[in-house]
Motif scaffolding. Structure first.
Motif, PDB file in Angstrom:
ATOM      1  N   GLY A  32       8.634  26.688  60.591  1.00 23.79           N
ATOM      2  CA  GLY A  32       8.461  27.997  61.361  1.00 23.79           C
ATOM      3  C   GLY A  32       6.613  28.603  60.886  1.00 23.79           C
ATOM      4  N   LEU A  33       6.083  28.760  61.134  1.00 23.46           N
ATOM      5  CA  LEU A  33       4.430  29.576  61.175  1.00 23.46           C
ATOM      6  C   LEU A  33       4.076  30.231  60.493  1.00 23.46           C
ATOM      7  CD1 LEU A  33       3.717  26.864  64.205  1.00 23.46           C
ATOM      8  CD2 LEU A  33       3.114  25.879  62.159  1.00 23.46           C
ATOM      9  N   PRO A  34       2.924  30.676  60.528  1.00 24.58           N
ATOM     10  CA  PRO A  34       2.853  32.526  59.758  1.00 24.58           C
ATOM     11  C   PRO A  34       1.883  32.718  61.280  1.00 24.58           C
ATOM     12  CG  PRO A  34       1.511  30.763  58.508  1.00 24.58           C
ATOM     13  CD  PRO A  34       2.411  30.144  59.250  1.00 24.58           C
ATOM     14  N   GLU A  35       2.350  34.039  60.754  1.00 25.49           N
ATOM     15  CA  GLU A  35       2.054  35.013  61.671  1.00 25.49           C
ATOM     16  C   GLU A  35       1.481  36.531  61.258  1.00 25.49           C
ATOM     17  OE1 GLU A  35       2.033  35.342  66.936  1.00 25.49           O
ATOM     18  OE2 GLU A  35       3.602  35.887  65.389  1.00 25.49           O
ATOM     19  N   GLU A  36       0.868  37.347  62.368  1.00 26.80           N
ATOM     20  CA  GLU A  36       0.784  39.000  61.325  1.00 26.80           C
ATOM     21  C   GLU A  36       1.990  39.272  61.006  1.00 26.80           C
ATOM     22  OE1 GLU A  36      -2.094  42.293  62.475  1.00 26.80           O
ATOM     23  OE2 GLU A  36      -3.100  40.150  62.426  1.00 26.80           O
ATOM     24  N   LEU A  60       2.862  21.278  75.176  1.00 30.04           N
ATOM     25  CA  LEU A  60       1.359  22.196  75.413  1.00 30.04           C
ATOM     26  C   LEU A  60       1.296  22.682  76.578  1.00 30.04           C
ATOM     27  CD1 LEU A  60      -0.631  20.420  72.559  1.00 30.04           C
ATOM     28  CD2 LEU A  60       0.642  22.267  71.962  1.00 30.04           C
ATOM     29  N   GLY A  61       0.980  24.022  76.876  1.00 25.54           N
ATOM     30  CA  GLY A  61       0.671  24.411  77.799  1.00 25.54           C
ATOM     31  C   GLY A  61      -0.571  24.597  78.067  1.00 25.54           C
ATOM     32  N   THR A  62      -1.595  25.539  78.997  1.00 23.61           N
ATOM     33  CA  THR A  62      -2.988  25.787  78.808  1.00 23.61           C
ATOM     34  C   THR A  62      -3.236  26.360  77.733  1.00 23.61           C
ATOM     35  OG1 THR A  62      -2.229  27.612  80.195  1.00 23.61           O
ATOM     36  CG2 THR A  62      -3.222  25.753  81.367  1.00 23.61           C
ATOM     37  N   SER A  63      -2.449  27.404  77.265  1.00 21.75           N
ATOM     38  CA  SER A  63      -3.197  28.450  75.846  1.00 21.75           C
ATOM     39  C   SER A  63      -1.587  28.278  75.389  1.00 21.75           C
ATOM     40  CB  SER A  63      -3.053  30.028  76.591  1.00 21.75           C
ATOM     41  OG  SER A  63      -2.110  30.410  76.990  1.00 21.75           O
ATOM     42  N   SER A  64      -1.509  27.289  74.339  1.00 24.25           N
ATOM     43  CA  SER A  64      -0.737  26.962  73.242  1.00 24.25           C
ATOM     44  C   SER A  64      -0.656  28.216  72.410  1.00 24.25           C
ATOM     45  CB  SER A  64      -0.266  25.772  73.024  1.00 24.25           C
ATOM     46  OG  SER A  64       1.004  25.145  71.967  1.00 24.25           O
ATOM     47  N   LYS A  66       2.274  28.145  69.581  1.00 22.80           N
ATOM     48  CA  LYS A  66       2.237  27.170  68.578  1.00 22.80           C
ATOM     49  C   LYS A  66       0.927  25.414  68.112  1.00 22.80           C
ATOM     50  CE  LYS A  66       4.655  23.765  71.735  1.00 22.80           C
ATOM     51  NZ  LYS A  66       5.988  23.445  72.321  1.00 22.80           N
ATOM     52  N   ARG A  67       0.135  25.837  69.275  1.00 17.13           N
ATOM     53  CA  ARG A  67      -1.187  24.552  68.741  1.00 17.13           C
ATOM     54  C   ARG A  67      -1.680  25.572  67.798  1.00 17.13           C
ATOM     55  NH1 ARG A  67      -4.486  21.500  72.777  1.00 17.13           N
ATOM     56  NH2 ARG A  67      -3.611  19.576  71.778  1.00 17.13           N
ATOM     57  N   ALA A  68      -2.116  26.979  68.653  1.00 15.59           N
ATOM     58  CA  ALA A  68      -3.637  27.843  67.426  1.00 15.59           C
ATOM     59  C   ALA A  68      -2.614  28.111  66.653  1.00 15.59           C
ATOM     60  CB  ALA A  68      -3.253  29.071  68.318  1.00 15.59           C
ATOM     61  N   GLY A  96       5.564  22.696  54.018  1.00 17.28           N
ATOM     62  CA  GLY A  96       3.920  21.689  53.462  1.00 17.28           C
ATOM     63  C   GLY A  96       2.660  22.593  54.377  1.00 17.28           C
ATOM     64  N   SER A  97       2.185  21.781  54.573  1.00 11.85           N
ATOM     65  CA  SER A  97       1.054  20.868  56.156  1.00 11.85           C
ATOM     66  C   SER A  97       1.314  20.456  56.846  1.00 11.85           C
ATOM     67  CB  SER A  97      -0.162  20.465  54.711  1.00 11.85           C
ATOM     68  OG  SER A  97      -0.279  19.914  54.938  1.00 11.85           O
ATOM     69  N   ILE A  98       0.576  21.138  57.572  1.00  8.09           N
ATOM     70  CA  ILE A  98       0.714  20.751  59.660  1.00  8.09           C
ATOM     71  C   ILE A  98      -0.252  20.305  59.824  1.00  8.09           C
ATOM     72  CG2 ILE A  98       1.149  23.254  59.990  1.00  8.09           C
ATOM     73  CD1 ILE A  98       3.086  22.095  62.271  1.00  8.09           C
ATOM     74  N   THR A  99      -1.029  19.102  60.174  1.00  4.47           N
ATOM     75  CA  THR A  99      -2.104  19.035  61.144  1.00  4.47           C
ATOM     76  C   THR A  99      -1.425  17.790  62.435  1.00  4.47           C
ATOM     77  OG1 THR A  99      -2.136  16.835  59.334  1.00  4.47           O
ATOM     78  CG2 THR A  99      -2.819  19.202  58.569  1.00  4.47           C
ATOM     79  N   GLU A 100      -2.773  17.905  62.591  1.00  2.00           N
ATOM     80  CA  GLU A 100      -2.365  17.212  64.649  1.00  2.00           C
ATOM     81  C   GLU A 100      -2.643  15.468  63.992  1.00  2.00           C
ATOM     82  OE1 GLU A 100      -3.771  17.422  69.294  1.00  2.00           O
ATOM     83  OE2 GLU A 100      -4.396  18.667  67.920  1.00  2.00           O
ATOM     84  N   VAL A 101      -2.271  14.745  64.437  1.00  3.33           N
ATOM     85  CA  VAL A 101      -2.204  13.431  64.660  1.00  3.33           C
ATOM     86  C   VAL A 101      -3.454  12.854  65.308  1.00  3.33           C
ATOM     87  CG1 VAL A 101      -1.298  11.329  64.563  1.00  3.33           C
ATOM     88  CG2 VAL A 101      -0.238  13.485  64.029  1.00  3.33           C
ATOM     89  N   SER A 102      -4.135  12.402  65.761  1.00  8.32           N
ATOM     90  CA  SER A 102      -5.372  11.669  66.505  1.00  8.32           C
ATOM     91  C   SER A 102      -4.569  10.793  67.444  1.00  8.32           C
ATOM     92  CB  SER A 102      -6.396  11.164  65.756  1.00  8.32           C
ATOM     93  OG  SER A 102      -6.829  10.201  66.526  1.00  8.32           O
ATOM     94  N   GLU A 103      -4.759  10.777  68.740  1.00  9.66           N
ATOM     95  CA  GLU A 103      -4.024  10.238  69.606  1.00  9.66           C
ATOM     96  C   GLU A 103      -3.825   8.445  69.366  1.00  9.66           C
ATOM     97  OE1 GLU A 103      -3.370   9.709  74.723  1.00  9.66           O
ATOM     98  OE2 GLU A 103      -4.461  11.134  73.871  1.00  9.66           O
ATOM     99  N   THR A 104      -5.294   8.049  68.330  1.00  9.55           N
ATOM    100  CA  THR A 104      -5.351   6.741  68.018  1.00  9.55           C
ATOM    101  C   THR A 104      -4.393   6.491  67.007  1.00  9.55           C
ATOM    102  OG1 THR A 104      -7.449   7.166  66.287  1.00  9.55           O
ATOM    103  CG2 THR A 104      -8.001   6.721  68.276  1.00  9.55           C
TER     104      THR A 104
END
Length: 160
Positions: A32-36, A60-64, A66-68, A96-104
């Motif tokens: 569940g991600l917050p949205e307006e 992910l698609g071109t305009s995701s 879920k990413r935003a 909790g918090s959600i963050t993108e993991v670096s590909e490295t």
């Protein structure tokens, strides 16, 4: 009715060890991600490190959306549940918090992510689409379960 009131009917709160065990044996839930207007809900598979982190692979698609929303979220929720019967089920709600993991860092997560179940379609599409891994760090967790008939349905044989 509150969880405390439902305990009289056989509902039990799960402790931290039971929650970790439950998360370790499952692999799907709802993010569940917050949205307006209302939360944006996504069914997802996950990998679990056995302690405080879940990992999601996003296709992910071109305009995701879920990413935003993931990048904008200060806090997210994740619900994991399992229902065997109407009298035997478990549910855990995580915040909790959600963050993108670096590909490295993906190689270090190979063991956690290798056990993650995914629909076959996702494996096929992954070859041609953009993929990201997200980490969900658990700040709060609660769990409840019901295993067996409620006390009112249980019979005792007093003649013995």
């Amino acid at each position: 009715m509150s969880v405390d009131e439902l305990q009289a009917y056989g509902l039990e709160k799960m402790n931290d060890t039971e929650i970790r065990s439950f998360l370790s044996t499952q692999n799907t839930g709802v993010l569940g991600l917050p949205e307006e207007d209302a939360p944006y809900l996504l069914p997802l598979t996950y990998g679990y490190d056995g302690e405080t982190r879940l990992y999601f692979t996003f296709l992910l698609g071109t305009s995701s959306r879920k990413r935003a929303l993931s990048q904008a979220a200060d806090t997210a929720s994740f619900l994991v549940f399992k229902v065997d019967t109407m009298y035997n089920w478990e549910s855990t709600l995580l915040r909790g918090s959600i963050t993108e993991v670096s590909e490295t860092e993906w190689d270090s997560l190979e063991e956690v992510l290798s056990e993650t179940w995914r629909p076959e379609l996702f494996d096929t599409v992954t070859l041609s689409g953009e993929v990201s891994v997200y980490e969900f760090e658990i700040d709060e967790q609660t769990g409840i379960k019901h295993q067996g008939l409620p006390p009112a349905f249980q019979t005792t044989d007093e003649s013995q």
